[in-house]
Design a protein around this motif. Sequence first.
Motif, PDB file in Angstrom:
ATOM      1  N   TRP A  89      46.030  62.309  68.504  1.00  0.00           N
ATOM      2  CA  TRP A  89      47.419  62.551  68.902  1.00  0.00           C
ATOM      3  C   TRP A  89      48.008  63.753  68.150  1.00  0.00           C
ATOM      4  O   TRP A  89      48.714  64.567  68.725  1.00  0.00           O
ATOM      5  CB  TRP A  89      48.261  61.311  68.653  1.00  0.00           C
ATOM      6  CG  TRP A  89      49.678  61.482  69.067  1.00  0.00           C
ATOM      7  CD1 TRP A  89      50.756  61.681  68.266  1.00  0.00           C
ATOM      8  CD2 TRP A  89      50.178  61.489  70.403  1.00  0.00           C
ATOM      9  NE1 TRP A  89      51.891  61.807  69.008  1.00  0.00           N
ATOM     10  CE2 TRP A  89      51.554  61.692  70.344  1.00  0.00           C
ATOM     11  CE3 TRP A  89      49.570  61.347  71.650  1.00  0.00           C
ATOM     12  CZ2 TRP A  89      52.361  61.759  71.466  1.00  0.00           C
ATOM     13  CZ3 TRP A  89      50.374  61.405  72.768  1.00  0.00           C
ATOM     14  CH2 TRP A  89      51.756  61.614  72.677  1.00  0.00           C
ATOM     15  N   ARG A  90      47.693  63.878  66.874  1.00  0.00           N
ATOM     16  CA  ARG A  90      48.221  64.955  66.046  1.00  0.00           C
ATOM     17  C   ARG A  90      47.665  66.315  66.493  1.00  0.00           C
ATOM     18  O   ARG A  90      48.381  67.318  66.452  1.00  0.00           O
ATOM     19  CB  ARG A  90      47.874  64.697  64.580  1.00  0.00           C
ATOM     20  CG  ARG A  90      48.436  65.720  63.615  1.00  0.00           C
ATOM     21  CD  ARG A  90      48.154  65.369  62.159  1.00  0.00           C
ATOM     22  NE  ARG A  90      46.836  64.839  61.887  1.00  0.00           N
ATOM     23  CZ  ARG A  90      45.747  65.580  61.672  1.00  0.00           C
ATOM     24  NH1 ARG A  90      45.808  66.876  61.721  1.00  0.00           N
ATOM     25  NH2 ARG A  90      44.589  65.000  61.419  1.00  0.00           N
ATOM     26  N   THR A  91      46.405  66.348  66.919  1.00  0.00           N
ATOM     27  CA  THR A  91      45.766  67.622  67.278  1.00  0.00           C
ATOM     28  C   THR A  91      45.705  67.845  68.784  1.00  0.00           C
ATOM     29  O   THR A  91      44.959  68.703  69.242  1.00  0.00           O
ATOM     30  CB  THR A  91      44.348  67.665  66.693  1.00  0.00           C
ATOM     31  OG1 THR A  91      43.595  66.587  67.225  1.00  0.00           O
ATOM     32  CG2 THR A  91      44.373  67.620  65.179  1.00  0.00           C
ATOM     33  N   ARG A  92      46.504  67.132  69.561  1.00  0.00           N
ATOM     34  CA  ARG A  92      46.431  67.210  71.021  1.00  0.00           C
ATOM     35  C   ARG A  92      46.845  68.566  71.578  1.00  0.00           C
ATOM     36  O   ARG A  92      46.381  68.972  72.637  1.00  0.00           O
ATOM     37  CB  ARG A  92      47.270  66.106  71.648  1.00  0.00           C
ATOM     38  CG  ARG A  92      48.755  66.339  71.539  1.00  0.00           C
ATOM     39  CD  ARG A  92      49.553  65.144  72.031  1.00  0.00           C
ATOM     40  NE  ARG A  92      50.968  65.417  71.978  1.00  0.00           N
ATOM     41  CZ  ARG A  92      51.719  65.371  70.895  1.00  0.00           C
ATOM     42  NH1 ARG A  92      51.152  65.066  69.733  1.00  0.00           N
ATOM     43  NH2 ARG A  92      53.010  65.635  70.936  1.00  0.00           N
ATOM     44  N   ALA A 109      42.399  73.045  73.736  1.00  0.00           N
ATOM     45  CA  ALA A 109      41.590  74.112  74.337  1.00  0.00           C
ATOM     46  C   ALA A 109      41.273  75.207  73.322  1.00  0.00           C
ATOM     47  O   ALA A 109      40.104  75.521  73.097  1.00  0.00           O
ATOM     48  CB  ALA A 109      42.306  74.712  75.531  1.00  0.00           C
ATOM     49  N   HIS A 110      42.313  75.802  72.738  1.00  0.00           N
ATOM     50  CA  HIS A 110      42.124  76.871  71.753  1.00  0.00           C
ATOM     51  C   HIS A 110      43.159  76.673  70.665  1.00  0.00           C
ATOM     52  O   HIS A 110      44.341  76.616  70.928  1.00  0.00           O
ATOM     53  CB  HIS A 110      42.332  78.249  72.391  1.00  0.00           C
ATOM     54  CG  HIS A 110      41.420  78.496  73.543  1.00  0.00           C
ATOM     55  ND1 HIS A 110      40.081  78.689  73.384  1.00  0.00           N
ATOM     56  CD2 HIS A 110      41.652  78.547  74.883  1.00  0.00           C
ATOM     57  CE1 HIS A 110      39.524  78.877  74.561  1.00  0.00           C
ATOM     58  NE2 HIS A 110      40.455  78.775  75.500  1.00  0.00           N
ATOM     59  N   GLY A 111      42.715  76.565  69.485  1.00  0.00           N
ATOM     60  CA  GLY A 111      43.646  76.412  68.378  1.00  0.00           C
ATOM     61  C   GLY A 111      42.908  76.109  67.097  1.00  0.00           C
ATOM     62  O   GLY A 111      41.676  75.975  67.079  1.00  0.00           O
ATOM     63  N   PRO A 112      43.676  75.971  66.026  1.00  0.00           N
ATOM     64  CA  PRO A 112      43.029  75.764  64.730  1.00  0.00           C
ATOM     65  C   PRO A 112      42.339  74.398  64.611  1.00  0.00           C
ATOM     66  O   PRO A 112      41.377  74.256  63.868  1.00  0.00           O
ATOM     67  CB  PRO A 112      44.178  75.892  63.735  1.00  0.00           C
ATOM     68  CG  PRO A 112      45.418  75.635  64.517  1.00  0.00           C
ATOM     69  CD  PRO A 112      45.134  76.065  65.922  1.00  0.00           C
ATOM     70  N   ASP A 113      42.832  73.405  65.334  1.00  0.00           N
ATOM     71  CA  ASP A 113      42.252  72.054  65.237  1.00  0.00           C
ATOM     72  C   ASP A 113      41.449  71.695  66.487  1.00  0.00           C
ATOM     73  O   ASP A 113      41.308  70.516  66.823  1.00  0.00           O
ATOM     74  CB  ASP A 113      43.369  71.028  65.027  1.00  0.00           C
ATOM     75  CG  ASP A 113      44.041  71.169  63.680  1.00  0.00           C
ATOM     76  OD1 ASP A 113      43.345  71.593  62.735  1.00  0.00           O
ATOM     77  OD2 ASP A 113      45.239  70.847  63.571  1.00  0.00           O
ATOM     78  N   HIS A 114      40.909  72.687  67.144  1.00  0.00           N
ATOM     79  CA  HIS A 114      40.159  72.469  68.375  1.00  0.00           C
ATOM     80  C   HIS A 114      38.957  71.533  68.153  1.00  0.00           C
ATOM     81  O   HIS A 114      38.779  70.543  68.864  1.00  0.00           O
ATOM     82  CB  HIS A 114      39.680  73.829  68.915  1.00  0.00           C
ATOM     83  CG  HIS A 114      38.731  73.740  70.063  1.00  0.00           C
ATOM     84  ND1 HIS A 114      39.144  73.367  71.313  1.00  0.00           N
ATOM     85  CD2 HIS A 114      37.395  73.959  70.149  1.00  0.00           C
ATOM     86  CE1 HIS A 114      38.104  73.364  72.129  1.00  0.00           C
ATOM     87  NE2 HIS A 114      37.034  73.730  71.445  1.00  0.00           N
ATOM     88  N   ARG A 115      38.172  71.826  67.155  1.00  0.00           N
ATOM     89  CA  ARG A 115      36.970  71.032  66.873  1.00  0.00           C
ATOM     90  C   ARG A 115      37.348  69.617  66.400  1.00  0.00           C
ATOM     91  O   ARG A 115      36.711  68.629  66.781  1.00  0.00           O
ATOM     92  CB  ARG A 115      36.136  71.746  65.815  1.00  0.00           C
ATOM     93  CG  ARG A 115      34.705  71.297  65.797  1.00  0.00           C
ATOM     94  CD  ARG A 115      33.870  72.107  64.854  1.00  0.00           C
ATOM     95  NE  ARG A 115      33.499  73.371  65.500  1.00  0.00           N
ATOM     96  CZ  ARG A 115      33.033  74.423  64.865  1.00  0.00           C
ATOM     97  NH1 ARG A 115      32.895  74.397  63.570  1.00  0.00           N
ATOM     98  NH2 ARG A 115      32.703  75.509  65.523  1.00  0.00           N
TER      99      ARG A 115
END
Length: 160
Positions: A121-124, A128-134
Amino acid sequence: MLAWIAATIINGMRPQTIGRTLGIGLRVAGRIAGQRLAAGTQALPNQPVVGTAAASGLGTGNAGGAAAQAVRQTSGRTSKGLAQGLGGFLRPFRRVGGILWLEVTGVFFLLPAVVFAPTVWRTRLSWAHGPDHRTFWVSGLVVAVFLYLGVSSFWRARRR
């Protein structure tokens, strides 16, 4: 399901009934085992003492070997009868134990899903592309796998 089992045990069967049933069953099983052992020893009137040369088949030829083989057959039949009796006694508990096992494992499978769900939920927003993608995809995979395992475990318990 657990509440239903507990309510059935508490309300449906009194401790006196359970104890009486188990006591009678153990007495009957003991009596049957004693009768089979007695019948096995009466069938062999000239049984040698175990551990002598005649019992091991050494010394007197074939007579000692035949007696030892008869003792082994009798003890084999006795142990087989005891195993069948114990299996028959435990058969009613197998279904309830299996259901309880599936429910407990379902709870333990749901724990990682509950722990990793806030991370998903926090990294939703960076799915697609972002710092917490993985982090999002790994946490989502863990939640999906353990949610499937937990729900399927409860589903299997419900079908039993």
